[in-house]
Motif scaffolding. Structure first.
Motif, short mmCIF file in Angstrom:
data_model
loop_
_atom_site.label_atom_id
_atom_site.label_comp_id
_atom_site.label_asym_id
_atom_site.label_seq_id
_atom_site.Cartn_x
_atom_site.Cartn_y
_atom_site.Cartn_z
N ASN A 151 0.83 -1.20 0.00
CA ASN A 151 0.00 0.00 0.00
C ASN A 151 0.87 1.26 0.00
N PHE A 152 2.02 1.16 -0.66
CA PHE A 152 2.96 2.28 -0.73
C PHE A 152 3.90 2.00 -1.89
N PRO A 153 4.38 3.04 -2.59
CA PRO A 153 5.38 2.80 -3.65
C PRO A 153 6.65 2.19 -3.06
N MET B 38 2.18 2.08 -5.95
CA MET B 38 1.13 1.40 -5.21
C MET B 38 -0.04 1.13 -6.16
N ASP B 39 -0.63 -0.05 -6.08
CA ASP B 39 -1.80 -0.38 -6.90
C ASP B 39 -3.05 0.16 -6.22
N SER B 40 -3.60 1.24 -6.76
CA SER B 40 -4.77 1.87 -6.16
C SER B 40 -6.06 1.48 -6.87
N SER B 41 -5.99 0.52 -7.80
CA SER B 41 -7.17 0.19 -8.60
C SER B 41 -8.29 -0.41 -7.76
N GLY B 42 -7.96 -0.99 -6.61
CA GLY B 42 -8.98 -1.61 -5.77
C GLY B 42 -9.65 -0.66 -4.80
N ILE B 43 -9.20 0.59 -4.77
CA ILE B 43 -9.80 1.57 -3.85
C ILE B 43 -10.99 2.20 -4.56
N ASN B 44 -12.17 1.65 -4.32
CA ASN B 44 -13.37 2.11 -5.01
C ASN B 44 -14.16 3.13 -4.20
N THR B 45 -13.92 3.17 -2.89
CA THR B 45 -14.60 4.14 -2.03
C THR B 45 -13.58 5.12 -1.50
N GLY C 213 -10.75 6.82 0.27
CA GLY C 213 -9.56 6.26 0.88
C GLY C 213 -8.32 6.98 0.40
N GLU C 214 -7.19 6.63 0.96
CA GLU C 214 -5.93 7.28 0.64
C GLU C 214 -5.03 6.34 -0.12
N TYR C 215 -4.23 6.89 -1.02
CA TYR C 215 -3.19 6.12 -1.67
C TYR C 215 -2.01 7.04 -1.93
N TYR C 216 -0.86 6.44 -2.26
CA TYR C 216 0.37 7.19 -2.45
C TYR C 216 0.93 6.90 -3.84
N TYR C 217 1.57 7.88 -4.43
CA TYR C 217 2.24 7.64 -5.70
C TYR C 217 3.57 8.36 -5.72
N TYR C 218 4.47 7.83 -6.55
CA TYR C 218 5.82 8.37 -6.67
C TYR C 218 5.88 9.16 -7.97
N VAL C 219 6.13 10.44 -7.87
CA VAL C 219 5.94 11.34 -9.01
C VAL C 219 6.94 11.10 -10.15
N VAL D 89 10.88 7.21 -1.30
CA VAL D 89 10.87 8.53 -0.67
C VAL D 89 10.28 9.55 -1.64
N ASN D 90 9.92 10.72 -1.12
CA ASN D 90 9.35 11.80 -1.93
C ASN D 90 8.08 11.36 -2.65
N THR D 91 7.17 10.75 -1.91
CA THR D 91 5.91 10.33 -2.49
C THR D 91 4.81 11.37 -2.19
N THR D 92 3.72 11.26 -2.90
CA THR D 92 2.58 12.16 -2.72
C THR D 92 1.36 11.38 -2.29
N LYS D 93 0.63 11.92 -1.30
CA LYS D 93 -0.58 11.25 -0.84
C LYS D 93 -1.79 11.85 -1.52
N MET D 94 -2.67 10.95 -1.97
CA MET D 94 -3.89 11.37 -2.62
C MET D 94 -5.09 10.80 -1.86
N THR D 95 -6.21 11.44 -1.94
CA THR D 95 -7.42 10.97 -1.30
C THR D 95 -8.51 10.80 -2.35
N ILE D 96 -9.07 9.60 -2.39
CA ILE D 96 -10.19 9.33 -3.28
C ILE D 96 -11.48 9.68 -2.53
N MET D 97 -12.26 10.55 -3.11
CA MET D 97 -13.49 11.01 -2.47
C MET D 97 -14.67 10.22 -2.99
N ASN D 98 -15.71 10.08 -2.16
CA ASN D 98 -16.94 9.42 -2.59
C ASN D 98 -17.60 10.22 -3.72
#
Length: 272
Positions: A145-147, A208-215, A217-223, A263-272
């Protein structure tokens, strides 16, 4: 071809573990006693008396006992889960034509590579190839759940292929991203070749594989990555073994894969 898989998790990489424990775990609740003994004396202060420890002791008697604590569950927010798959990693070097005293002529060796060189990195439909196959393929996939940053390196195992492992054309291990090896000269360079020497290690980051976050939630990506959660890497040996090398498949080296949070990742939030 037998493929071996291993899933790396926070339990199998000790330096990645993030569990918390304070002091040590005491499993028994049984009472423990401690007896303090010694001598003292009294001094009078008017109608009151003061107590003191005896000479020649320089301090009062002391008893020490430990305090134990633990936490339940985990405070870790990163869950490591990286799968590494790799092929048989078997390679053949053909020295090329040899003299046949019966026919009084030069004959091609069993692999058919008359000029010599690395000829079998693997078979594709029964045909030898030096480009790519499941034999020399390393596949890495990030289920965390993290890059994750992945670093690959090769280290030789003794002198099975070269008496001088650092000679001009001594055999080294090289990595190629995605498309395998198509240049025969690269496989002949070895330790002295500038191109091959720069390919002895490889590092990259898997998202990080965020494809399963359908509601929500938070995920991280490496720019700075290409957005991949998995990657295929091909491995080959470059250089020329000494004559009379091993006639059967022999361990000649080790590939090490190090996994660490990016390191140097960004956090994103998927909204309903």
């Amino acid at each position: 071809m037998s493929e071996w898989k291993r899933r790396i998790s926070k339990f199998s990489i000790s330096f990645l573990a993030l569990s918390l424990c304070l002091f040590s775990l005491k499993t028994s609740a049984a009472a423990t006693s401690d007896t303090i003994s010694g001598d003292g004396y009294t001094t009078q202060n008017g109608t009151l008396y003061n107590g003191n420890f005896s000479d020649p002791s320089s301090a009062a008697a002391v008893s020490n006992f430990s305090i134990y604590a633990m936490t339940s569950g985990t405070s870790s927010s990163i869950k490591y889960d990286v799968e590494i798959s790799f092929g048989d990693m078997q390679f053949v070097y053909d020295y090329g034509n040899y003299w046949n005293p019966t026919t009084h002529s030069y004959m091609a060796n069993t692999t058919g590579r008359q000029g010599g060189g690395w000829v079998i990195i693997g078979y594709t439909d029964g045909t030898p190839t030096v480009t790519q196959s499941v034999n020399n393929l390393i596949s890495i996939e990030n289920y965390s759940n993290f890059p994750m940053t992945c670093s690959l390196s090769y280290s030789m195992n003794g002198t099975q292929l070269n008496a001088d492992p650092y000679g001009e054309h001594s055999v080294i291990g090289i990595f190629q991203d995605g498309f395998g090896f198509t240049d025969y000269s690269l496989l002949e360079e070895g330790y002295g070749g500038a191109t091959a020497r720069n390919m002895q290690t490889m590092s990259f980051t898997l998202e990080m594989d965020s494809s399963g976050i359908n509601t929500a939630g938070e995920y991280y990506y490496y720019v700075n990555s290409e957005g991949d959660t998995n990657k295929d890497i091909y491995f080959a040996l470059s250089g020329i073994p000494d004559r009379d090398g091993p006639s059967d498949f022999t361990k000649v080296g080790t590939i090490t894969v190090n996994i660490a949070p990016a390191v140097n990742t960004t956090k994103m939030t998927i909204m309903n």
